[in-house]
Design a protein around this motif. Structure first.
Motif, PDB file in Angstrom:
ATOM      1  N   VAL A  85      -0.951 -40.115  42.062  1.00 32.84           N
ATOM      2  CA  VAL A  85      -2.073 -40.352  42.807  1.00 32.84           C
ATOM      3  C   VAL A  85      -2.788 -38.962  43.353  1.00 32.84           C
ATOM      4  N   SER A  86      -3.921 -38.953  42.540  1.00 33.48           N
ATOM      5  CA  SER A  86      -4.927 -37.818  42.693  1.00 33.48           C
ATOM      6  C   SER A  86      -6.375 -38.244  43.088  1.00 33.48           C
ATOM      7  N   ILE A  87      -7.159 -37.309  43.696  1.00 31.74           N
ATOM      8  CA  ILE A  87      -8.341 -37.415  44.296  1.00 31.74           C
ATOM      9  C   ILE A  87      -9.234 -36.328  43.309  1.00 31.74           C
ATOM     10  N   GLY A  88     -10.302 -37.262  42.771  1.00 30.80           N
ATOM     11  CA  GLY A  88     -11.284 -36.054  42.103  1.00 30.80           C
ATOM     12  C   GLY A  88     -12.590 -35.910  42.791  1.00 30.80           C
ATOM     13  N   LYS A  89     -13.254 -35.063  42.247  1.00 30.61           N
ATOM     14  CA  LYS A  89     -14.262 -34.583  43.055  1.00 30.61           C
ATOM     15  C   LYS A  89     -15.542 -34.752  42.337  1.00 30.61           C
ATOM     16  N   ASP A  90     -16.804 -35.039  42.901  1.00 26.52           N
ATOM     17  CA  ASP A  90     -18.016 -35.007  42.310  1.00 26.52           C
ATOM     18  C   ASP A  90     -18.746 -33.845  42.184  1.00 26.52           C
ATOM     19  N   LEU A  91     -19.950 -33.853  41.824  1.00 23.61           N
ATOM     20  CA  LEU A  91     -20.733 -32.651  41.295  1.00 23.61           C
ATOM     21  C   LEU A  91     -21.050 -31.828  42.807  1.00 23.61           C
ATOM     22  N   ALA A  92     -20.843 -32.338  43.745  1.00 24.14           N
ATOM     23  CA  ALA A  92     -21.093 -31.770  44.844  1.00 24.14           C
ATOM     24  C   ALA A  92     -19.896 -31.015  45.452  1.00 24.14           C
ATOM     25  N   LYS A  93     -18.805 -31.209  44.903  1.00 24.31           N
ATOM     26  CA  LYS A  93     -17.390 -30.649  45.063  1.00 24.31           C
ATOM     27  C   LYS A  93     -16.833 -31.552  46.164  1.00 24.31           C
ATOM     28  N   VAL A 131     -13.677 -40.825  53.833  1.00 23.86           N
ATOM     29  CA  VAL A 131     -12.363 -41.760  53.828  1.00 23.86           C
ATOM     30  C   VAL A 131     -11.376 -41.016  52.627  1.00 23.86           C
ATOM     31  N   ALA A 132     -11.723 -39.791  52.100  1.00 26.75           N
ATOM     32  CA  ALA A 132     -10.761 -39.672  50.969  1.00 26.75           C
ATOM     33  C   ALA A 132      -9.142 -39.520  51.534  1.00 26.75           C
ATOM     34  N   LYS A 133      -8.875 -38.868  52.376  1.00 26.75           N
ATOM     35  CA  LYS A 133      -7.603 -38.698  52.798  1.00 26.75           C
ATOM     36  C   LYS A 133      -6.994 -40.132  53.220  1.00 26.75           C
ATOM     37  N   ARG A 134      -7.535 -40.888  53.722  1.00 27.53           N
ATOM     38  CA  ARG A 134      -7.053 -42.068  54.130  1.00 27.53           C
ATOM     39  C   ARG A 134      -6.764 -43.068  53.126  1.00 27.53           C
ATOM     40  N   GLU A 146      -3.708 -41.926  51.329  1.00 34.00           N
ATOM     41  CA  GLU A 146      -2.576 -42.410  52.257  1.00 34.00           C
ATOM     42  C   GLU A 146      -2.307 -43.679  51.845  1.00 34.00           C
ATOM     43  N   MET A 147      -3.561 -44.590  51.941  1.00 31.50           N
ATOM     44  CA  MET A 147      -3.359 -45.949  51.653  1.00 31.50           C
ATOM     45  C   MET A 147      -2.631 -46.499  50.285  1.00 31.50           C
ATOM     46  N   ALA A 148      -3.081 -45.578  49.232  1.00 32.64           N
ATOM     47  CA  ALA A 148      -2.451 -45.550  47.947  1.00 32.64           C
ATOM     48  C   ALA A 148      -0.939 -45.367  47.696  1.00 32.64           C
ATOM     49  N   GLU A 149      -0.421 -44.297  48.536  1.00 29.27           N
ATOM     50  CA  GLU A 149       0.895 -44.006  48.616  1.00 29.27           C
ATOM     51  C   GLU A 149       1.702 -45.007  49.513  1.00 29.27           C
ATOM     52  N   ALA A 150       1.003 -45.526  50.508  1.00 29.00           N
ATOM     53  CA  ALA A 150       1.909 -46.781  51.325  1.00 29.00           C
ATOM     54  C   ALA A 150       2.108 -47.745  50.801  1.00 29.00           C
ATOM     55  N   THR A 151       1.190 -48.175  49.663  1.00 28.84           N
ATOM     56  CA  THR A 151       1.709 -49.631  49.017  1.00 28.84           C
ATOM     57  C   THR A 151       2.916 -49.406  48.162  1.00 28.84           C
ATOM     58  N   GLY A 152       3.216 -48.162  47.767  1.00 35.48           N
ATOM     59  CA  GLY A 152       4.340 -47.795  46.745  1.00 35.48           C
ATOM     60  C   GLY A 152       4.324 -48.634  45.297  1.00 35.48           C
ATOM     61  N   PHE A 153       3.052 -48.931  45.152  1.00 33.18           N
ATOM     62  CA  PHE A 153       2.555 -49.506  43.698  1.00 33.18           C
ATOM     63  C   PHE A 153       2.415 -48.423  42.570  1.00 33.18           C
ATOM     64  N   ASP A 173     -14.671 -34.936  47.613  1.00 35.00           N
ATOM     65  CA  ASP A 173     -13.789 -35.796  47.282  1.00 35.00           C
ATOM     66  C   ASP A 173     -14.305 -37.090  46.873  1.00 35.00           C
ATOM     67  N   ARG A 174     -14.092 -37.749  46.015  1.00 35.68           N
ATOM     68  CA  ARG A 174     -15.095 -38.925  45.727  1.00 35.68           C
ATOM     69  C   ARG A 174     -14.516 -40.108  44.791  1.00 35.68           C
ATOM     70  N   TYR A 175     -13.124 -39.807  44.100  1.00 34.29           N
ATOM     71  CA  TYR A 175     -12.657 -40.813  43.392  1.00 34.29           C
ATOM     72  C   TYR A 175     -10.901 -40.860  43.491  1.00 34.29           C
ATOM     73  N   LEU A 176     -10.438 -41.839  43.469  1.00 37.43           N
ATOM     74  CA  LEU A 176      -9.082 -41.871  43.182  1.00 37.43           C
ATOM     75  C   LEU A 176      -8.480 -42.484  41.941  1.00 37.43           C
ATOM     76  N   ILE A 177      -7.568 -41.631  41.355  1.00 34.45           N
ATOM     77  CA  ILE A 177      -6.988 -42.002  40.244  1.00 34.45           C
ATOM     78  C   ILE A 177      -5.329 -42.187  40.456  1.00 34.45           C
ATOM     79  N   ALA A 178      -4.937 -43.146  40.207  1.00 30.29           N
ATOM     80  CA  ALA A 178      -3.559 -43.616  40.380  1.00 30.29           C
ATOM     81  C   ALA A 178      -2.936 -44.351  39.183  1.00 30.29           C
ATOM     82  N   LYS A 179      -1.724 -44.035  38.631  1.00 27.42           N
ATOM     83  CA  LYS A 179      -1.036 -44.622  37.786  1.00 27.42           C
ATOM     84  C   LYS A 179      -0.096 -45.497  38.203  1.00 27.42           C
TER      85      LYS A 179
END
Length: 293
Positions: free
Chosen positions: A274-282, A257-260, A263-270, A284-290
């Motif tokens: 917004v970036s996505i981090g990867k785990d050891l298996a490369k 659900v990484a892409k979704r 998109e949800m984070a961007e859609a809030t406008g808050f 997408d596993r984490y959202l980091i947002a300011k």
């Protein structure tokens, strides 16, 4: 092998490894080491230096009971009551999830974000859905100038988290509150960082999951509606109201659900950055947002 042979540490490890492999264990050798080390009250790394040592009946009986539980399907972390995370030992019970290596990256990302803070700068962190407390306790252990609030919907989980805070000597900087997400957070509270490893597994993924996980780990900490995004969405929508200016939100989620989530984070406008981090298996596993200015 003759039963007349003495039950040395080496023999016990070899026999138990084969036995657990026959029961379907994929980490039979490691599990045998962990359980025997527990029964002998010694680190598993010391076992090989004592390979020829004969184990007495009392300790063998204790070991047999552990092996019996594991062979019946109980995860080894619950058998032992402990699990390792970030090279630290944490207490675990069936009221909390077993720590996963992937979640260590959530801690690493949080620590990286706070690297530039001076030692005399107080940092406030909120850990939503703390479970056994691995995220909050580890951050508190690494950053001495932090104050943390850890929340969970389960009072039984919080009881485990409190024990882990005491075990690692960070209780004085950690507060705990029971409640559903932000309902447990005092009104008007603001944080530099909000971090969460919330329930994010879709019910549709259930048939693909390990039976041991389904049978033993708390479902309230595993599954979420809306194909696993329901809790993530709530956090994204509410977290900004609890962040300080320039505060950060970090979330763990399923790679499916990484892409979704982005998109949800961007859609809030808050949020911005917004970036996505990867785990050891490369994956997408984490959202980091300011928090947006």
């Amino acid at each position: 092998m003759s039963t007349a042979e003495p039950w040395t540490i080496g023999r016990l490890l070899n026999w138990t490894t084969e036995y657990l492999e026959s029961k379907g264990s994929e980490e039979a050798r490691l599990e045998a080491q962990l359980m025997l080390g527990h029964a002998l009250s010694c680190p598993k790394i010391q076992l090989y230096a004592r390979f020829e040592e004969v184990v007495d009946e009392e300790k063998r009986a204790k070991f047999r009971e552990l092996v019996k539980q594991r062979a019946a399907g109980k995860p080894v972390a619950y058998v032992l009551g402990t699990s390792e995370f970030y090279s630290m030992e944490f207490m675990v019970t069936p009221d909390v999830l077993i720590p996963r290596p992937e979640t260590e990256h959530l801690v690493i990302e949080t620590l990286d974000l706070l690297k530039g803070r001076s030692a005399d700068q107080s940092v406030s962190i909120l850990d939503i859905g703390t479970g056994s407390g691995i995220i909050a306790v580890t951050i508190a252990k690494q950053l001495k100038h932090t104050s943390l609030l850890a929340t969970d919907i389960s009072d039984k989980a919080l009881a485990v988290a409190k024990l882990n805070a005491e075990k690692h000597g960070v209780s004085e900087r950690l507060e705990f509150a029971v409640g559903d997400l932000f309902q447990a957070v005092p009104s008007g509270s603001r944080f530099d960082v909000i971090v969460s490893n919330p329930p994010y597994i879709a019910q549709s993924e259930r048939p693909l999951m390990d039976a041991h996980v389904i049978e033993h780990e708390p479902h309230v900490a595993l599954f979420a509606e809306e194909e696993g995004t329901a809790v993530l969405k709530r956090i994204l929508e509410e977290a900004a109201g609890y962040l300080k200016p320039d505060g950060w939100l970090l979330l763990e989620f399923s790679p499916m659900v990484a892409k979704r989530v982005a998109e949800m984070a961007e859609a809030t406008g808050f949020y911005e950055k917004v970036s996505i981090g990867k785990d050891l298996a490369k994956l997408d596993r984490y959202l980091i947002a300011k928090k947006a200015a």
